[in-house]
Design a protein around this motif. Structure first.
Motif, PDB file in Angstrom:
ATOM      1  N   TYR A 228       0.837  -1.200   0.000  1.00 34.27           N
ATOM      2  CA  TYR A 228       0.000   0.000   0.000  1.00 34.27           C
ATOM      3  C   TYR A 228       0.873   1.251   0.000  1.00 34.27           C
ATOM      4  CZ  TYR A 228      -3.391   3.425   1.703  1.00 34.27           C
ATOM      5  OH  TYR A 228      -4.191   4.523   1.840  1.00 34.27           O
ATOM      6  N   TYR A 229       1.980   1.160   0.754  1.00 28.10           N
ATOM      7  CA  TYR A 229       2.807   2.355   0.929  1.00 28.10           C
ATOM      8  C   TYR A 229       3.627   2.665  -0.315  1.00 28.10           C
ATOM      9  CZ  TYR A 229       1.057   1.595   5.543  1.00 28.10           C
ATOM     10  OH  TYR A 229       0.200   1.410   6.588  1.00 28.10           O
ATOM     11  N   ALA A 230       3.902   1.639  -1.125  1.00 29.77           N
ATOM     12  CA  ALA A 230       4.560   1.918  -2.403  1.00 29.77           C
ATOM     13  C   ALA A 230       3.597   2.695  -3.297  1.00 29.77           C
ATOM     14  CB  ALA A 230       4.992   0.624  -3.070  1.00 29.77           C
ATOM     15  N   LEU A 231       2.341   2.259  -3.299  1.00 28.73           N
ATOM     16  CA  LEU A 231       1.337   2.977  -4.093  1.00 28.73           C
ATOM     17  C   LEU A 231       1.213   4.413  -3.615  1.00 28.73           C
ATOM     18  CD1 LEU A 231      -1.709   0.574  -4.453  1.00 28.73           C
ATOM     19  CD2 LEU A 231      -0.142   1.352  -6.228  1.00 28.73           C
ATOM     20  N   LEU A 232       1.154   4.567  -2.296  1.00 31.89           N
ATOM     21  CA  LEU A 232       0.963   5.908  -1.743  1.00 31.89           C
ATOM     22  C   LEU A 232       2.177   6.798  -2.038  1.00 31.89           C
ATOM     23  CD1 LEU A 232      -0.908   7.738  -0.181  1.00 31.89           C
ATOM     24  CD2 LEU A 232      -0.043   6.794   1.945  1.00 31.89           C
ATOM     25  N   THR A 233       3.355   6.199  -2.025  1.00 32.66           N
ATOM     26  CA  THR A 233       4.548   6.961  -2.386  1.00 32.66           C
ATOM     27  C   THR A 233       4.433   7.422  -3.840  1.00 32.66           C
ATOM     28  OG1 THR A 233       5.817   5.526  -0.908  1.00 32.66           O
ATOM     29  CG2 THR A 233       7.067   6.953  -2.382  1.00 32.66           C
TER      30      THR A 233
ATOM     31  N   HIS B  18       1.725   7.777  -5.613  1.00 34.17           N
ATOM     32  CA  HIS B  18       0.629   8.754  -5.698  1.00 34.17           C
ATOM     33  C   HIS B  18       1.140  10.152  -5.330  1.00 34.17           C
ATOM     34  CE1 HIS B  18      -3.654   9.785  -5.672  1.00 34.17           C
ATOM     35  NE2 HIS B  18      -3.518  10.384  -4.494  1.00 34.17           N
ATOM     36  N   GLY B  19       1.817  10.247  -4.195  1.00 33.41           N
ATOM     37  CA  GLY B  19       2.316  11.549  -3.743  1.00 33.41           C
ATOM     38  C   GLY B  19       3.354  12.116  -4.686  1.00 33.41           C
ATOM     39  N   VAL B  20       4.351  11.323  -5.028  1.00 34.00           N
ATOM     40  CA  VAL B  20       5.430  11.836  -5.875  1.00 34.00           C
ATOM     41  C   VAL B  20       4.879  12.254  -7.243  1.00 34.00           C
ATOM     42  CG1 VAL B  20       7.547  11.218  -7.106  1.00 34.00           C
ATOM     43  CG2 VAL B  20       7.283  10.592  -4.708  1.00 34.00           C
ATOM     44  N   LEU B  21       4.082  11.381  -7.849  1.00 31.34           N
ATOM     45  CA  LEU B  21       3.599  11.688  -9.197  1.00 31.34           C
ATOM     46  C   LEU B  21       2.679  12.889  -9.214  1.00 31.34           C
ATOM     47  CD1 LEU B  21       2.870   8.165 -10.707  1.00 31.34           C
ATOM     48  CD2 LEU B  21       4.647   9.773 -11.376  1.00 31.34           C
ATOM     49  N   LEU B  22       1.814  12.999  -8.207  1.00 29.15           N
ATOM     50  CA  LEU B  22       0.809  14.055  -8.289  1.00 29.15           C
ATOM     51  C   LEU B  22       1.297  15.390  -7.743  1.00 29.15           C
ATOM     52  CD1 LEU B  22      -2.355  11.957  -7.577  1.00 29.15           C
ATOM     53  CD2 LEU B  22      -1.622  12.953  -9.727  1.00 29.15           C
ATOM     54  N   VAL B  23       1.963  15.390  -6.604  1.00 30.79           N
ATOM     55  CA  VAL B  23       2.322  16.709  -6.087  1.00 30.79           C
ATOM     56  C   VAL B  23       3.664  17.204  -6.587  1.00 30.79           C
ATOM     57  CG1 VAL B  23       0.854  16.502  -4.068  1.00 30.79           C
ATOM     58  CG2 VAL B  23       3.246  15.971  -3.867  1.00 30.79           C
ATOM     59  N   LEU B  24       4.552  16.302  -6.952  1.00 33.90           N
ATOM     60  CA  LEU B  24       5.858  16.786  -7.414  1.00 33.90           C
ATOM     61  C   LEU B  24       5.923  16.799  -8.945  1.00 33.90           C
ATOM     62  CD1 LEU B  24       8.582  17.793  -6.573  1.00 33.90           C
ATOM     63  CD2 LEU B  24       9.409  15.456  -6.508  1.00 33.90           C
ATOM     64  N   VAL B  25       5.713  15.634  -9.553  1.00 32.60           N
ATOM     65  CA  VAL B  25       5.893  15.521 -11.004  1.00 32.60           C
ATOM     66  C   VAL B  25       4.824  16.304 -11.759  1.00 32.60           C
ATOM     67  CG1 VAL B  25       5.966  13.883 -12.910  1.00 32.60           C
ATOM     68  CG2 VAL B  25       7.047  13.314 -10.724  1.00 32.60           C
ATOM     69  N   LEU B  26       3.572  16.038 -11.449  1.00 36.24           N
ATOM     70  CA  LEU B  26       2.501  16.715 -12.163  1.00 36.24           C
ATOM     71  C   LEU B  26       2.613  18.235 -12.020  1.00 36.24           C
ATOM     72  CD1 LEU B  26      -0.440  16.611 -13.523  1.00 36.24           C
ATOM     73  CD2 LEU B  26      -1.256  16.848 -11.215  1.00 36.24           C
TER      74      LEU B  26
ATOM     75  N   GLY C 199       9.539  -1.491  -5.021  1.00 34.86           N
ATOM     76  CA  GLY C 199       9.430  -1.706  -3.580  1.00 34.86           C
ATOM     77  C   GLY C 199      10.672  -1.290  -2.811  1.00 34.86           C
ATOM     78  N   LYS C 200      11.490  -0.440  -3.415  1.00 35.26           N
ATOM     79  CA  LYS C 200      12.731  -0.053  -2.744  1.00 35.26           C
ATOM     80  C   LYS C 200      12.668   1.363  -2.190  1.00 35.26           C
ATOM     81  CE  LYS C 200      15.539  -3.470  -4.682  1.00 35.26           C
ATOM     82  NZ  LYS C 200      15.226  -4.454  -3.639  1.00 35.26           N
ATOM     83  N   ALA C 201      11.485   1.911  -2.144  1.00 39.11           N
ATOM     84  CA  ALA C 201      11.375   3.283  -1.651  1.00 39.11           C
ATOM     85  C   ALA C 201      10.019   3.480  -0.975  1.00 39.11           C
ATOM     86  CB  ALA C 201      11.561   4.278  -2.795  1.00 39.11           C
ATOM     87  N   ASN C 202       9.727   2.648   0.026  1.00 37.66           N
ATOM     88  CA  ASN C 202       8.442   2.770   0.718  1.00 37.66           C
ATOM     89  C   ASN C 202       8.536   3.859   1.781  1.00 37.66           C
ATOM     90  OD1 ASN C 202       7.211   0.556  -0.670  1.00 37.66           O
ATOM     91  ND2 ASN C 202       8.544  -0.772   0.542  1.00 37.66           N
ATOM     92  N   VAL C 203       8.811   5.066   1.349  1.00 35.91           N
ATOM     93  CA  VAL C 203       9.072   6.139   2.303  1.00 35.91           C
ATOM     94  C   VAL C 203       8.067   7.293   2.164  1.00 35.91           C
ATOM     95  CG1 VAL C 203      11.519   5.665   2.595  1.00 35.91           C
ATOM     96  CG2 VAL C 203      10.769   7.081   0.695  1.00 35.91           C
ATOM     97  N   LEU C 204       7.103   7.164   1.273  1.00 35.48           N
ATOM     98  CA  LEU C 204       6.135   8.219   0.979  1.00 35.48           C
ATOM     99  C   LEU C 204       6.831   9.457   0.400  1.00 35.48           C
ATOM    100  CD1 LEU C 204       3.608   7.888   3.911  1.00 35.48           C
ATOM    101  CD2 LEU C 204       3.978   6.458   1.916  1.00 35.48           C
ATOM    102  N   TYR C 205       5.998  10.371  -0.121  1.00 32.33           N
ATOM    103  CA  TYR C 205       6.642  11.462  -0.857  1.00 32.33           C
ATOM    104  C   TYR C 205       7.380  12.421   0.070  1.00 32.33           C
ATOM    105  CZ  TYR C 205       3.238  15.098   0.337  1.00 32.33           C
ATOM    106  OH  TYR C 205       2.470  16.014   1.012  1.00 32.33           O
ATOM    107  N   THR C 206       7.140  12.298   1.380  1.00 27.06           N
ATOM    108  CA  THR C 206       7.855  13.160   2.317  1.00 27.06           C
ATOM    109  C   THR C 206       9.207  12.581   2.743  1.00 27.06           C
ATOM    110  OG1 THR C 206       6.434  12.135   3.948  1.00 27.06           O
ATOM    111  CG2 THR C 206       5.906  14.372   3.328  1.00 27.06           C
ATOM    112  N   PHE C 207       9.437  11.308   2.437  1.00 30.29           N
ATOM    113  CA  PHE C 207      10.656  10.555   2.783  1.00 30.29           C
ATOM    114  C   PHE C 207      11.338  11.031   4.059  1.00 30.29           C
ATOM    115  CE2 PHE C 207      13.601  13.654   0.746  1.00 30.29           C
ATOM    116  CZ  PHE C 207      12.801  14.215  -0.223  1.00 30.29           C
ATOM    117  N   TYR C 208      10.556  11.089   5.147  1.00 31.78           N
ATOM    118  CA  TYR C 208      11.127  11.493   6.437  1.00 31.78           C
ATOM    119  C   TYR C 208      12.280  10.586   6.817  1.00 31.78           C
ATOM    120  CZ  TYR C 208       6.886  14.247   7.357  1.00 31.78           C
ATOM    121  OH  TYR C 208       5.866  15.162   7.300  1.00 31.78           O
TER     122      TYR C 208
END
Ligand code: HEM
Ligand SMILES: [Cu+2]
Ligand SMILES: [Cu+2]
Lengths: 565, 155
Positions: free
Chosen positions: A69-74, A76-84, A133-142
């Protein structure tokens, strides 16, 4: 009229006569179109991830074991708020600037393509590591969560690419000023320049964080990292990003909307004041994401609340200007009754309809923002899914519907085609579907957040605990809203494809409202960006010097990495 | 530059409301002690588990109806686990993380604070209503984040 590509010389340095040239040089068209295509793809894939998330959260779907789920959410966040948001703002602002300044500078084209290449490679790299699956850190990558080092390299390529685009914009803007001494830059170009100044502010924060701190740590060259410095730098970037997409959106409201409804820009000078306030005062707003963080004093947090609320002034000015523009347009057409001007607005024009629905969405979105930023109430909603509801109203509705509205003239403007009646009707339907889907999904998120449901959580049943019992009902609506929204994404992709490749050929104008009436012209110093950048830096310093100094000298022992794959 | 009459009025009303609003926030923050949790004390994440504060932490009575409790927020649990406290008592929580950032949220209360490694977070709450409260982690902390929850039973 000759096709632009056949024009003998590229018009640079002079305002092109608006009546004879509606299009821009083909090089500019290509660059802009390339950026927009990536933005549109990001929406499609990001939206797909969103749809799946809604289903997983509400328990209707179980993901295969190779993706979390968290890969998807990552994604989602990266593609929509950063890339788009970055690709769209570049594609749109470059095209509009080319239009009002009579073509982009040849060097700008060079920087633009170099930036585009880096950003695209960066996007593909980041997306690959997310999906692997190597970046399950969400778009905020805390930090100290750690993704694969190359995920961060991908992100930094995007950032460097954005910076190159900033340089490109500044070259065109300054060369126009040099060639037109004593003249005020057109309002649209002023907006563009402001957005790219904000991109510089934002990119520097994130570049220091990613390139300076995270990458050396992710490759193992440095053992530890301070998570509070990371959060602070990230949100200095993240909140500036919010201003970037708002400023990009309101440029269309201020500049293009008046032309679409057959009116004039309400006040060129006040528009510029609103822009300047957004650039100067609001970067430090990022701290409202850290109201519940340790290590920042109560007094400092209060200062940041005040700085966050500075955004209220440009917002109030914008609200006033929009309604005034609409009323004056009606009065100019002879409407005398109190509210008659409202009825004669071009409701059946998708370009206008999408924009006005976007503006209306900003009313609850803005109120929600005031709630989130209010220090104490923040404790009620922080990290609950209310926040996710809020950002689907702001960026998901206000900004996205504005982008859609813009695309209804921008895409055919670039492709040399015309919007047909049928496409216009589909676009109006798309606006309604999108707005209702968001209303349902984001409404359910707001309610669930108040009931205590956390955001960014794959499953919120908590073993059937009764505190979580009420949430399932609203999660059903989140999933339902998601289906409607995905339908709307499919529809807009269809419309874009038609507008880009299949609609009948013809001239579509990039609507630019009448720039200014002589008596309302801004003083020339408004164009001196050195003033605004200096003031912006001061306002950033007031907010950030103390906490960053505290963290750096605070003997935080630092954190070792925790791998998220 | 000319500001329209009505726009001046509009901005003045807006500023007035904003000032009232900020004053209320300021009074709450500085005079009523309702500021957000903002403890500023550091701790080495690697030694949290062995530290004096957190090793063998248990609910400790420090006054009449007043308790203190140190909790470690780690992937993917809060330690100590499920708790029981008498109704009407005030609990002062002290939190730290030995690994990544977590959130500490108690359902049906306004207790909500970030637990960032390297820092100690503090938050207090008076549990007047009996019941079983859910403590959950509301900051994504890794692939088991959704399992990070405990209960507090108030009797
Ligand atoms: C088909 C349309 C969409 C659907 C179904 C959807 C669904 C969702 C869901 C279910 C979540 C929350 C998950 C969670 O916190 O557990 C989420 C988060 C989010 N969405 Fe969307 N969304 C859509 C479109 C968009 C758009 C267009 C944007 C912005 C341009 C957007 C921006 C975000 C952001 C920033 C988050 C927060 C990510 C995070 O917390 O890391 N979404 N979305
Ligand atoms: Cu956690
Ligand atoms: Cu967690």
């Amino acid at each position: 009229m000759a096709h632009v590509s056949e024009l003998p010389t590229r018009p640079t340095g002079k305002v092109v006569d608006r009546d004879t040239t509606t299009r821009i040089p083909i090089e500019d068209v290509r660059l802009s179109a390339a950026n927009l295509s990536i933005a549109f793809l990001a929406l499609l894939f990001g939206g797909l991830a969103g749809l799946l998330q809604g289903f997983v959260r509400s328990g209707y779907l179980e993901l295969p074991s190779w993706i979390s789920y968290y890969a998807l959410l990552t994604a989602h966040g990266v593609l929509l708020v950063l890339v788009l948001s970055s690709f769209f703002s570049i594609g749109y602002l470059y095209a509009g600037t080319s239009k009002v300044l009579g073509g982009l500078h040849p060097k700008t084209i060079g920087f633009g393509w170099a930036g585009f290449a880096l950003m695209s490679v960066g996007t593909v790299t980041a997306a690959f590591f997310i999906l692997a699956g190597k970046a399950n850190v969400l778009y905020t990558f805390y930090t100290p969560m750690q993704a694969h080092p190359w995920f961060y390299v991908g992100l930094s390529l995007i950032v460097v690419g954005i910076l190159l685009n900033c340089v490109g914009m500044f070259i065109t803007y300054q060369s126009w000023r040099k060639n037109n001494p004593g003249k005020l830059t057109p309002l649209f170009a002023f907006f563009s320049n402001a957005v790219f100044v904000l991109w510089v502010f934002a990119s520097l924060f994130i570049a220091v964080f990613v390139v300076g701190l995270v990458i050396p740590w992710a490759f193992g060259w440095v053992p530890t990292i301070d998570p509070m410095i990371g959060r602070t730098l990230f949100w200095a970037f993240g909140h500036t990003l919010v201003n970037i997409w708002m400023l990009t959106s309101i440029s269309a409201w201020y500049v293009s909307m008046p032309k679409i409804i057959g009116g004039k820009v309400f006040s060129d000078s006040l528009a510029r004041v609103a822009v300047v306030i957004l650039v100067v005062a609001n970067v430090p707003g990022g701290f409202h994401h850290q109201i519940l963080d340790p290590g920042l004093s109560v007094g400092l947090k209060f200062l940041h609340v005040i700085q966050t609320f500075m955004i209220i002034f440009p917002s109030l000015m914008t609200a006033f200007a929009m309604l005034a523009t609409m009323e004056w347009a009606g009065r100019a057409k002879g409407v005398t009754s109190l509210l008659g001007w409202w009825k004669i607005l071009p409701w059946k024009d998708a370009r206008f309809f999408a924009l006005i629905v976007a503006m209306f969405a900003f009313i609850p979105a803005g109120l929600g923002g005031i709630i989130n930023a209010s220090n104490q109430i923040n404790q009620v909603v922080h990290n609950s899914i209310w926040v996710t509801g809020h950002l689907h109203l702001t960026v998901g509705t206000t900004v996205m519907l504005t982008f859609f509205g813009v695309s209804y003239w921008l895409v055919p403007f670039l492709s040399g085609r015309k919007m047909t009646k049928v496409l216009n009707r589909l676009a109006i339907a798309q606006t309604i579907i999108w707005a209702s889907g968001m209303l349902i999904m984001s409404g359910a998120m707001h309610i669930n957040g108040l009931l205590g449901s956390p955001r960014r959580t794959a499953d919120t049943t908590y073993g059937g605990h009764n505190a979580a019992a009420d949430w399932a009902f609203y999660e059903m609506f989140m999933a339902l809203g998601g289906i409607i929204l995905f339908g709307a994404i499919v529809l807009i992709v269809y419309i874009w494809t038609q507008l880009a490749f299949f609609a009948p050929k013809g001239e579509t104008d990039f609507p630019i409202g009448e720039d200014f009436s002589e008596k309302d012209a801004s003083p020339l110093f408004m164009d001196r960006w050195s003033i605004w950048v200096t003031l912006g830096v001061i306002s950033i310093a007031i907010a950030y010097v103390i906490p960053l100094f505290d963290f750096i000298s605070g003997h935080n022992p630092g954190s070792l990495p925790f791998l998220m794959f | 530059m000319r500001i329209h009459h009505y726009e001046k009025l509009w901005l003045m009303i807006g500023s007035f409301i904003l000032i009232i609003f900020l004053s209320i926030l300021a009074i709450q923050t500085f005079f009523l002690d309702m500021g957000p949790p903002s403890h500023a004390q550091t701790i080495n994440p690697e030694t949290v588990r062995e530290s004096e504060l957190f090793a063998n932490a248990a609910l400790t009575e420090i006054g009449e109806n007043e308790y203190k409790l140190a909790i470690i927020a780690e992937m993917f649990a809060f330690r100590p686990g499920d708790l029981e406290i008498p109704a009407g008592s005030t609990v002062h929580f002290t939190l730290a993380s030995p690994d990544v950032t977590h959130g500490f949220k108690i359902s049906d209360t306004n207790v909500n604070v970030m637990v960032v490694p390297g820092h100690i977070s503090k938050v207090s709450h008076t549990f007047s209503e009996p019941g079983e409260y859910l403590i959950l982690c509301n900051e994504y902390c890794g692939l088991g984040h959704e399992y990070m929850a405990n209960t507090i039973t108030v009797k």
